[in-house]
Design a protein around this motif. Structure first.
Motif, short mmCIF file in Angstrom:
data_model
loop_
_atom_site.label_atom_id
_atom_site.label_comp_id
_atom_site.label_asym_id
_atom_site.label_seq_id
_atom_site.Cartn_x
_atom_site.Cartn_y
_atom_site.Cartn_z
N TYR A 95 10.28 15.63 3.51
CA TYR A 95 11.51 15.83 4.26
C TYR A 95 12.26 17.07 3.75
CZ TYR A 95 10.64 10.96 5.69
OH TYR A 95 10.08 9.81 6.18
N MET A 96 11.55 18.14 3.57
CA MET A 96 12.13 19.36 3.00
C MET A 96 13.25 19.91 3.88
SD MET A 96 10.75 20.20 0.11
CE MET A 96 11.10 21.95 0.01
N ASP A 97 13.08 19.86 5.19
CA ASP A 97 14.09 20.42 6.08
C ASP A 97 15.41 19.66 5.95
OD1 ASP A 97 15.01 22.21 8.06
OD2 ASP A 97 14.72 20.66 9.59
N LEU A 98 15.34 18.33 5.88
CA LEU A 98 16.55 17.52 5.71
C LEU A 98 17.24 17.84 4.39
CD1 LEU A 98 18.51 15.23 6.35
CD2 LEU A 98 16.80 13.61 5.49
N VAL A 99 16.46 17.92 3.32
CA VAL A 99 17.03 18.20 2.00
C VAL A 99 17.72 19.57 2.01
CG1 VAL A 99 16.49 18.63 -0.42
CG2 VAL A 99 15.40 16.72 0.78
N LYS A 100 17.08 20.57 2.61
CA LYS A 100 17.68 21.91 2.66
C LYS A 100 18.96 21.91 3.48
CE LYS A 100 13.38 24.54 2.05
NZ LYS A 100 12.40 25.45 2.70
N THR A 101 18.98 21.17 4.57
CA THR A 101 20.19 21.09 5.40
C THR A 101 21.34 20.47 4.61
OG1 THR A 101 18.93 20.94 7.45
CG2 THR A 101 21.18 20.07 7.48
N LEU A 102 21.05 19.40 3.88
CA LEU A 102 22.09 18.76 3.08
C LEU A 102 22.61 19.70 1.99
CD1 LEU A 102 20.54 15.18 2.66
CD2 LEU A 102 22.48 15.83 4.13
N GLU A 103 21.71 20.35 1.31
CA GLU A 103 22.13 21.20 0.18
C GLU A 103 22.84 22.47 0.66
OE1 GLU A 103 18.91 19.84 -3.25
OE2 GLU A 103 18.61 21.77 -2.20
N ARG A 104 22.43 23.03 1.82
CA ARG A 104 23.10 24.23 2.33
C ARG A 104 24.51 23.93 2.83
NH1 ARG A 104 17.93 25.96 4.72
NH2 ARG A 104 18.56 24.83 6.61
N GLY A 114 0.78 -1.23 0.00
CA GLY A 114 0.00 0.00 0.00
C GLY A 114 0.81 1.27 0.00
N LEU A 115 2.13 1.19 0.07
CA LEU A 115 2.94 2.40 0.06
C LEU A 115 3.01 2.97 -1.36
CD1 LEU A 115 5.97 1.39 2.35
CD2 LEU A 115 3.86 2.59 2.98
N LYS A 116 3.06 4.27 -1.44
CA LYS A 116 3.17 4.93 -2.74
C LYS A 116 4.43 4.43 -3.45
CE LYS A 116 3.37 9.59 -4.79
NZ LYS A 116 3.37 11.04 -4.49
N ALA A 117 4.28 4.07 -4.71
CA ALA A 117 5.39 3.49 -5.46
C ALA A 117 5.64 4.30 -6.73
CB ALA A 117 5.08 2.03 -5.81
N GLN A 118 6.78 4.96 -6.78
CA GLN A 118 7.19 5.67 -7.98
C GLN A 118 8.72 5.72 -7.97
OE1 GLN A 118 5.13 9.39 -7.15
NE2 GLN A 118 7.07 10.40 -6.62
N PRO A 119 9.36 5.64 -9.12
CA PRO A 119 10.83 5.57 -9.14
C PRO A 119 11.51 6.84 -8.67
CG PRO A 119 9.94 5.65 -11.38
CD PRO A 119 8.78 5.48 -10.47
N TRP A 120 11.08 8.00 -9.13
CA TRP A 120 11.73 9.26 -8.77
C TRP A 120 10.81 10.10 -7.89
CZ3 TRP A 120 16.76 9.89 -9.66
CH2 TRP A 120 17.36 9.13 -10.68
N TRP A 121 11.39 10.80 -6.91
CA TRP A 121 10.65 11.62 -5.97
C TRP A 121 11.24 13.03 -5.93
CZ3 TRP A 121 7.05 9.75 -1.96
CH2 TRP A 121 6.70 8.41 -2.13
N THR A 122 10.38 14.00 -5.63
CA THR A 122 10.86 15.36 -5.36
C THR A 122 10.94 15.54 -3.85
OG1 THR A 122 8.64 16.34 -5.23
CG2 THR A 122 9.65 16.16 -7.44
N PRO A 123 11.72 16.52 -3.38
CA PRO A 123 11.76 16.77 -1.93
C PRO A 123 10.38 17.04 -1.34
CG PRO A 123 13.57 17.90 -3.00
CD PRO A 123 12.71 17.34 -4.10
N LYS A 124 9.55 17.74 -2.10
CA LYS A 124 8.20 18.03 -1.61
C LYS A 124 7.38 16.76 -1.47
CE LYS A 124 4.20 21.00 -2.53
NZ LYS A 124 3.59 21.99 -3.46
N ASP A 125 7.56 15.81 -2.41
CA ASP A 125 6.84 14.53 -2.33
C ASP A 125 7.15 13.80 -1.02
OD1 ASP A 125 5.69 14.85 -4.82
OD2 ASP A 125 7.25 13.72 -5.88
N THR A 126 8.40 13.89 -0.60
CA THR A 126 8.82 13.12 0.58
C THR A 126 8.34 13.74 1.88
OG1 THR A 126 10.91 14.30 0.88
CG2 THR A 126 10.91 12.45 -0.66
#
Length: 710
Positions: free
Chosen positions: A535-544, A521-533
């Motif tokens: 986890y925006m705060d984590l992504v921003k921390t990594l990129e900054r 039942g989990l959403k299944a798609q090959p590629w994800w955007t940060p917004k999809d996940t």
């Protein structure tokens, strides 16, 4: 009461009694006067019965409400009415005699109210009576197989595993996932041996492969139902033979010329043929003496089959005391203890059952079928407790006693694989195939071993023929997984036909998504955007902070430090690929964070990453000229983030399903690695990225806590 005949004078004629005068001056017959002035003997007995019944339910009432001293009440009532209460109960009211002592008293009332358990003797007696009505005793016949004397099993042939005390499959009541990765709502006992929980993409690690029969037990096993070895004379008892073929489901066609024929399905066989086959394979668990006590054994067995495991244990303990040399009684006791272990979630009780199985197998008059069933069950329970070497020794003994049984040899091969001894397993399967060259189970396992040795081309015919055989134990996602992978590495596009077939058989979510440790039942798609996940705060921390992360990684890339180790999952076709792991299965990897403290400090506040028990956090460096085979991750419960640190301008790319992308320095790519993906590094310098696995965002907090590590 009716007038008595005068036997003393042998009179044929009754003497008419003289009339008497009652206290009111009225003449009545003497017989009437004797009855109490107008009541016949029949009426007196009726009143006694009414009073007795009132006494029964009065006793129940006073026990329940604790109104009076019911011991004295019952005694006074019996004295007042001057009749033998126990005799009446034995005649008309025996149904209320719950404790079997011949009368209705306080103890009976307690039993009726559920305040006290019924004695084993009463339960056994009732079960015997009920069974005797349905099925009369089977008298022993001269032509029945007698027990065959076999070499005794020495006390020390089963070595104790060093992990015995540390392994507690019943100790953790957290939920697990089932064989397909679905969350189990009810807490189930789990196998907790560490190597069985870990996933290793190396094809040579059998017990860590997705979809194997053994890892299914790892992921969620409740204690297997011990009905498989039950005495066949008892109604609806499955057979203990490992080589009985289950029904094989038909395979949906991919292409008419592709789908191979399976062995004749059980559904296609005539019913009389199936009955004949089943009849021939019924194990004989009773020796000649035990056939004389079959009714007692069946009565105790009936309690176990009804789920009354505590009572079944007591019943079989009684039988073992009465018949200490009966292997079947001891085997029944072991099965009952096994069932009680499941109910209690008790390691100690399961260990007791394992010991009782051993005792049953060593008694001198055990039939060959009982020895086989008992030791197979013992090995199974040892494996469940994580005592792999003990189970191996048990199976070795079985093969020694029954050298012609190929199914036992197949089980022995699996036992070798479970402890990582591929060479011994290979020898076992070579012996099986020398005797039974068409054995599908041996073929898929032999093919699996060849592939683990990187003998890709040689493994394909064994894996393919084994799957096409349709033999029990071959319809397993792991073998579809490795056959397809081998074909892909040989450049054979038929790999996707086998993946499709694995999908149709229910092993894969799709041709592209081939993970086997899944939550439905989990959403299944090959590629994800940060917004999809989410986890925006984590992504921003990594990129900054990507430059800080890059600098620390480069500072430990010196070959002399030994922090980066070669990829060990056999995923490379060519080239060099090194990794430096910081977190593994939700825990820090040793002292690795001391070398890159700033990077670890940035991640500490993101439990979706550091607490992901089904993922890793690591640096990955890939040298020019490297190609990673198409492959899939083990589970759909995680997403994989790639932060670009050092990315050559051209030549580096990653494909997930049919969508190919490239990394950028300081940017995060997110994909679901349970989908097929492939990597090329054709640049003229190294590529460095930071990999951060995170929980799939749709998993609940409870699921994240209870899913087993990978």
């Amino acid at each position: 009461m009716a007038p008595r005949k005068n036997f003393r004078n042998q009179a044929k004629k009754e003497v008419k009694p003289a009339a008497v005068v009652n206290k009111n001056g009225v003449k009545v017959e003497a017989s009437v006067a004797a009855s109490g002035g107008g009541f016949s003997g029949t009426k007196i007995f009726t009143w006694f019965m009414v009073l007795a019944l009132l006494g029964v339910w009065s006793s129940v009432a006073v026990v329940w409400f604790d109104l009076v001293d019911y011991d004295n009440v019952i005694a006074e009532r019996a004295k007042e009415f001057r009749f033998n209460f126990s005799e009446v109960l034995q005649g008309k009211l025996s149904a209320y005699d719950a404790d079997g002592d011949g009368d209705f008293d306080v103890e009976d009332a307690k039993v009726l109210l559920g305040l006290k358990e019924r004695p084993v003797s009463v339960l056994l007696r009732e079960a015997k009576e009920e069974y005797a009505v349905k099925e009369p005793d089977a008298a022993p016949t001269p032509d029945d197989d007698a027990a065959v004397p076999l070499p005794p099993i020495s006390d020390d042939f089963i070595p104790d595993d060093s992990r015995d005390e540390a392994t507690h499959p019943y100790g953790d009541e957290n939920n697990a996932i089932d064989t397909k990765g679905e969350l189990v709502e009810k807490a189930q006992p789990q196998q907790t041996v560490e190597e069985s929980k870990q996933y290793n993409n190396q094809p040579g690690s059998y017990n860590n492969q997705p979809g194997s029969p053994e890892t299914k037990e790892t992921e969620a096993e409740s204690v297997p139902e011990p009905e498989a070895d039950v005495e066949p004379e008892v109604e609806s008892v499955p057979e203990p033979e490992a080589d009985v073929e289950p029904e094989v489901e038909s395979v949906p066609e991919l292409e008419a010329e592709f789908v191979p024929e399976l062995k004749e399905n059980a559904e296609d066989q005539p019913k009389d043929k199936l009955k004949e086959k089943a009849k021939k394979k019924k194990p004989k668990l009773l020796n000649k003496f035990e056939k004389t006590i079959k009714t007692e054994i069946d009565a105790a067995e009936k309690l176990r089959k009804k789920g009354k495991v505590e009572e079944a244990v007591r019943a079989f303990e009684t039988l073992v005391l009465q018949y200490p040399q009966s292997p079947r009684c001891r085997y029944g006791k072991a099965l009952a203890e096994d069932g009680l272990a499941e109910k209690m979630l008790s390691n100690d009780m399961l260990q007791k059952a394992i010991g009782t199985y051993k005792e049953a197998s060593e008694l001198p008059n055990a039939t060959p079928d009982l020895i086989k069933a008992t030791l197979k069950k013992r090995a199974e329970r040892q494996q469940f407790l994580g005592r792999m070497r003990g189970a191996l020794a048990t199976l070795e003994k079985l093969v020694q006693i029954f050298p012609e049984d190929m199914a036992l040899k197949n089980d022995l091969g699996v036992a070798h694989l479970l402890i990582g001894d591929n060479n011994s397993a290979k020898r076992v399967y070579e012996e099986v195939l020398a005797t039974a060259p068409s054995d599908g189970f041996a073929k898929v396992h032999y093919g699996f071993i060849l592939k683990s040795e990187n003998k890709i081309a040689e493994s394909i015919p064994f894996l393919r023929d084994g799957l096409e055989s349709g033999d029990p134990g071959t319809d397993d996602g792991r073998f579809y997984f490795h056959l397809g992978d081998a074909l892909q590495r040989m450049g054979d596009d038929s790999a996707y036909k086998w993946y499709e077939r694995g999908h149709q058989r229910g092993h894969f979510a799709s041709v592209w998504q081939r993970s086997l440790y899944n939550v439905d039942g989990l959403k299944a798609q090959p590629w994800w955007t940060p917004k999809d996940t989410g986890y925006m705060d984590l992504v921003k921390t990594l990129e900054r902070n990507w430059r800080i992360i890059r600098d620390e990684a480069q500072s430990v890339m010196d070959r002399t430090t030994g922090l980066f180790v070669p990829e060990e999952e056999n995923l490379r076709e060519k080239g060099e690929w090194g990794q430096f792991t910081l977190w593994q299965q939700g825990k820090k990897a040793g002292e690795s964070c001391r070398s890159v403290p700033k990077t670890c400090g940035l991640l500490e506040r993101y439990p979706e990453a550091t607490g992901c028990k089904r993922g890793q956090i690591k640096f990955s460096v890939m040298q020019p000229g490297t190609h990673v085979w198409p492959h899939t991750g083990p589970t759909n419960c995680r997403l994989r983030m790639h932060l670009g640190l050092v990315i050559p301008k051209t030549g580096c790319k990653i494909r997930c399903t049919n969508d190919t992308r490239a990394w950028e320095e300081g940017k995060v790519l997110i994909f679901d690695d349970s989908f097929e993906h492939e990597v090329w590094q054709d640049a003229d310098s190294y590529r460095l990225i930071f990999i951060v696995d995170v929980w799939h965002p749709e998993l609940t907090q409870y699921q994240r806590q209870t899913l087993s590590p990978i």
